[in-house]
Scaffold this motif. Structure first.
Motif, PDB file in Angstrom:
ATOM      1  N   ILE A  21       0.867  -1.179   0.000  1.00  0.00           N
ATOM      2  CA  ILE A  21       0.000   0.000   0.000  1.00  0.00           C
ATOM      3  C   ILE A  21       0.907   1.234   0.000  1.00  0.00           C
ATOM      4  N   PRO A  22       0.949   1.931  -1.126  1.00  0.00           N
ATOM      5  CA  PRO A  22       1.805   3.119  -1.206  1.00  0.00           C
ATOM      6  C   PRO A  22       1.120   4.349  -0.608  1.00  0.00           C
ATOM      7  N   GLN A  23       1.858   5.424  -0.523  1.00  0.00           N
ATOM      8  CA  GLN A  23       1.314   6.683  -0.019  1.00  0.00           C
ATOM      9  C   GLN A  23       0.250   7.219  -0.979  1.00  0.00           C
ATOM     10  N   ASN A  24       0.551   7.185  -2.263  1.00  0.00           N
ATOM     11  CA  ASN A  24      -0.386   7.706  -3.263  1.00  0.00           C
ATOM     12  C   ASN A  24      -1.154   6.555  -3.893  1.00  0.00           C
ATOM     13  N   ILE A  25      -2.434   6.541  -3.649  1.00  0.00           N
ATOM     14  CA  ILE A  25      -3.307   5.461  -4.111  1.00  0.00           C
ATOM     15  C   ILE A  25      -3.945   5.866  -5.432  1.00  0.00           C
ATOM     16  N   HIS A  26      -4.015   4.937  -6.356  1.00  0.00           N
ATOM     17  CA  HIS A  26      -4.764   5.221  -7.582  1.00  0.00           C
ATOM     18  C   HIS A  26      -6.125   4.532  -7.488  1.00  0.00           C
ATOM     19  N   ILE A  27      -7.150   5.341  -7.599  1.00  0.00           N
ATOM     20  CA  ILE A  27      -8.524   4.827  -7.643  1.00  0.00           C
ATOM     21  C   ILE A  27      -8.998   5.000  -9.076  1.00  0.00           C
ATOM     22  N   THR A  94      -6.464  -9.926  -1.539  1.00  0.00           N
ATOM     23  CA  THR A  94      -5.567 -10.978  -2.036  1.00  0.00           C
ATOM     24  C   THR A  94      -5.152 -11.951  -0.939  1.00  0.00           C
ATOM     25  N   ASN A  95      -5.577 -11.687   0.314  1.00  0.00           N
ATOM     26  CA  ASN A  95      -5.238 -12.528   1.460  1.00  0.00           C
ATOM     27  C   ASN A  95      -3.724 -12.746   1.570  1.00  0.00           C
ATOM     28  N   PRO A  96      -2.975 -11.642   1.705  1.00  0.00           N
ATOM     29  CA  PRO A  96      -1.514 -11.767   1.736  1.00  0.00           C
ATOM     30  C   PRO A  96      -1.006 -12.282   3.076  1.00  0.00           C
ATOM     31  N   ASP A  97       0.214 -12.778   3.074  1.00  0.00           N
ATOM     32  CA  ASP A  97       0.901 -13.142   4.314  1.00  0.00           C
ATOM     33  C   ASP A  97       1.717 -11.955   4.826  1.00  0.00           C
ATOM     34  N   VAL A  98       2.111 -11.078   3.880  1.00  0.00           N
ATOM     35  CA  VAL A  98       2.927  -9.909   4.209  1.00  0.00           C
ATOM     36  C   VAL A  98       2.234  -8.668   3.649  1.00  0.00           C
ATOM     37  N   LEU A  99       2.092  -7.669   4.506  1.00  0.00           N
ATOM     38  CA  LEU A  99       1.497  -6.395   4.101  1.00  0.00           C
ATOM     39  C   LEU A  99       2.528  -5.299   4.339  1.00  0.00           C
ATOM     40  N   ILE A 100       2.779  -4.493   3.315  1.00  0.00           N
ATOM     41  CA  ILE A 100       3.749  -3.408   3.420  1.00  0.00           C
ATOM     42  C   ILE A 100       3.018  -2.087   3.216  1.00  0.00           C
ATOM     43  N   LEU A 101       3.101  -1.206   4.218  1.00  0.00           N
ATOM     44  CA  LEU A 101       2.521   0.124   4.124  1.00  0.00           C
ATOM     45  C   LEU A 101       3.665   1.119   4.015  1.00  0.00           C
ATOM     46  N   ASP A 102       3.731   1.823   2.912  1.00  0.00           N
ATOM     47  CA  ASP A 102       4.820   2.763   2.669  1.00  0.00           C
ATOM     48  C   ASP A 102       4.284   4.185   2.784  1.00  0.00           C
ATOM     49  N   GLU A 103       4.440   4.773   3.976  1.00  0.00           N
ATOM     50  CA  GLU A 103       3.940   6.123   4.249  1.00  0.00           C
ATOM     51  C   GLU A 103       2.449   6.228   3.903  1.00  0.00           C
ATOM     52  N   ALA A 104       1.728   5.151   4.124  1.00  0.00           N
ATOM     53  CA  ALA A 104       0.329   5.059   3.702  1.00  0.00           C
ATOM     54  C   ALA A 104      -0.605   5.992   4.457  1.00  0.00           C
ATOM     55  N   THR A 105      -0.193   6.534   5.595  1.00  0.00           N
ATOM     56  CA  THR A 105      -1.069   7.428   6.346  1.00  0.00           C
ATOM     57  C   THR A 105      -0.529   8.851   6.438  1.00  0.00           C
TER      58      THR A 105
END
Length: 175
Positions: A21-27, A94-105
């Motif tokens: 999950i990046p900082q800038n989300i594309h919707i 996607t039911n991941p095992d690893v979640l990476i948040l990169d400056e997501a908030t």
């Protein structure tokens, strides 16, 4: 990884177990369901479960078309917090095992950040990496890694680092 030589891991299956999950989300200008499934087959139950985990199901169900409500390009008909929770639901779908948040908030107000971190803190059976400059984002994590000049200089809980880490104290006092 977990004692397995990375050369023996199929890269496609490895990537399927990691969500980012990046900082800038594309919707996309498409339905909520399509934005969450993100090119995969839409499974309504899985969409709703991902929305529930992302603390967004109640909001989506209040919309006239529910998960089939069409979002504007870049989610201009959503708040910043809602866009981030769409991204979280997309990752959780996607039911991941690893979640990476990169400056997501980082672009969110404190209230929206708090709701998203509540969502993240409630996730179970998942390894979560949170990359953040804002210390409120990481205060409840199991372990904090402090970087300086691209190297890990300290690690521990918030309490341990406040006692033992000069670098963390500097960062913490800037907040």
């Amino acid at each position: 990884i977990n004692g397995i030589n990375i050369k023996n891991i199929d890269i496609t299956s490895l990537r399927e177990k990691i969500a980012y999950i990046p900082q800038n989300i594309h919707i996309f200008n498409d339905t909520i369901a399509s934005n969450i499934a993100y090119g995969k087959e839409i499974n309504e139950e899985k969409i709703k479960e991902a929305l529930k985990k992302a603390n967004l199901l109640e909001f989506v169900e209040s919309l006239e078309n529910g998960i089939y409500e069409v979002l504007n390009e870049n989610g201009s008909n959503l708040s910043g917090g809602q866009r981030q929770r769409i991204a979280i639901a997309r990752a959780l779908y996607t039911n991941p095992d690893v979640l990476i948040l990169d400056e997501a908030t980082s672009a969110l107000d404190n209230k929206s950040e708090s709701k998203i971190m509540q969502t993240i803190n409630n996730l179970e059976d998942m390894i979560v990496f949170i990359i953040a400059h804002r210390l409120t984002t990481i205060e409840n994590v199991d372990e904090i890694l402090v970087f300086k000049d691209g190297k890990i200089v300290d690690k521990g809980t918030k309490e341990e680092l406040l006692i033992n880490s000069k670098e963390f104290k500097k960062l913490y006092n800037k907040e």
